[in-house]
Enzyme design. Sequence first.
Site, PDB file in Angstrom:
ATOM      1  N   LYS A  53       0.300   3.323  -3.536  1.00  0.00           N
ATOM      2  CA  LYS A  53      -0.608   2.955  -3.356  1.00  0.00           C
ATOM      3  C   LYS A  53      -1.640   3.892  -4.058  1.00  0.00           C
ATOM      4  O   LYS A  53      -2.085   3.611  -5.312  1.00  0.00           O
ATOM      5  CB  LYS A  53      -1.632   1.795  -2.365  1.00  0.00           C
ATOM      6  CG  LYS A  53      -0.950   1.004  -1.824  1.00  0.00           C
ATOM      7  CD  LYS A  53      -1.130   0.684   0.073  1.00  0.00           C
ATOM      8  CE  LYS A  53      -0.846  -0.773   0.435  1.00  0.00           C
ATOM      9  NZ  LYS A  53      -0.697  -1.131   1.614  1.00  0.00           N
ATOM     10  N   GLN A  97      -3.619   1.283   7.179  1.00  0.00           N
ATOM     11  CA  GLN A  97      -2.507   0.872   6.495  1.00  0.00           C
ATOM     12  C   GLN A  97      -2.709  -0.376   7.936  1.00  0.00           C
ATOM     13  O   GLN A  97      -2.631   0.440   9.081  1.00  0.00           O
ATOM     14  CB  GLN A  97      -1.826   2.143   6.010  1.00  0.00           C
ATOM     15  CG  GLN A  97      -1.085   1.566   6.285  1.00  0.00           C
ATOM     16  CD  GLN A  97      -0.396   0.452   4.400  1.00  0.00           C
ATOM     17  OE1 GLN A  97      -0.525   1.169   3.501  1.00  0.00           O
ATOM     18  NE2 GLN A  97       0.473  -0.776   4.936  1.00  0.00           N
ATOM     19  N   ASP A 120      -9.000  -5.874   0.529  1.00  0.00           N
ATOM     20  CA  ASP A 120      -7.755  -6.301   0.792  1.00  0.00           C
ATOM     21  C   ASP A 120      -7.430  -7.328   1.537  1.00  0.00           C
ATOM     22  O   ASP A 120      -6.746  -8.079   2.039  1.00  0.00           O
ATOM     23  CB  ASP A 120      -6.594  -5.727   2.776  1.00  0.00           C
ATOM     24  CG  ASP A 120      -5.368  -4.374   2.262  1.00  0.00           C
ATOM     25  OD1 ASP A 120      -4.967  -4.979   1.397  1.00  0.00           O
ATOM     26  OD2 ASP A 120      -5.096  -3.714   2.906  1.00  0.00           O
TER      27      ASP A 120
END
Length: 284
Positions: A53, A97, A120
């Site tokens: 990422k 994460q 997200d």
Amino acid sequence: MTAQIISGTEMAKTIRAALAEEVAQLKAVGVEPGLAVVLVGDDPASHSYVKGKQKACAEVGIRSFLYSFPKTVDEETLLAQIRALNADSAVHGILVQLPLPEHIREWSVIETIAPEKDVDGFHPINVGKMMIGQRAFLPCTPHGVVAMVKSAGIDIVGKHVVVIGRSNIVGKPVGQLFLREHATVTYTHSKTNDLAAITRQADILIVAAGKARLIGPEHVKPGAVVIDVGVNRLENGKLCGDVDFEAVKEVAGYITPVPGGVGPMTITMLLHNTIEAARELAAK
Ligand code: NAD
């Protein structure tokens, strides 16, 4: 006839070139999009996802900030970090994460992220807005899957989409997004009876179970579109999806590979959301 392979890598390359242009335009007016990544523990897969990422951010000109914590970190320390990032004007997107260690409540962490920085798309506000069709950050993997199908020129309207998996981050939202595109959607999961009888009815089959080679040719209608979201590590260290690629490509009309399928598109949607967040926060 062998299936047409939908390359997520190729599609991602094209979209990322356009995103780099958008970042350059934002920088020209004094806005530098920034993504904060919060990483807890030393899980090798999580570390590798985070690296991917950050590399993708650098590629399009997004600044990324990494906040690493040991797996023993307490929840309050993590929440305090997130609150600080909510207030930091250099940060437009916040990504925690997953998975988190068991002693930390995942929902509590997600709910602490400011919805306008939730790139997200996991915050209940964004999930709810997505459900009712309001503007929201869409979750990256489901959004990437729909974008791939559309970019391949496949018509979704009226098609029967069968989703395997009902997780909050892939299965449930991907079905919702196809519903928004006017598909007829069926969900299946680990308790579904006679999976193959249902998947064989799919015009578009989305596989997100996390079980290596769960899906073989007997699960697929000839000519169907098969999107493999699964990522599994085999004993020999190689990655594979949930679909037996070699066998299914002889039956399907379109198929995505693993790696090089949904993964690169997921990261691309994260970049897209971060740029949107920067644009919207700068306009406030
Ligand atoms: P999860 O474990 O939370 O959910 C798996 C789902 O699959 C469950 O709803 C379960 O009911 C269903 N399932 C399990 N076994 C089944 C079976 N035998 N038959 C039918 N259904 C079954 O996983 P998740 O977070 O939704 O992720 C699914 C897969 O997608 C994993 O392999 C994960 O690594 C991968 N993933 C990939 C990306 C990407 O960017 N490529 C992103 C997220 C997740």
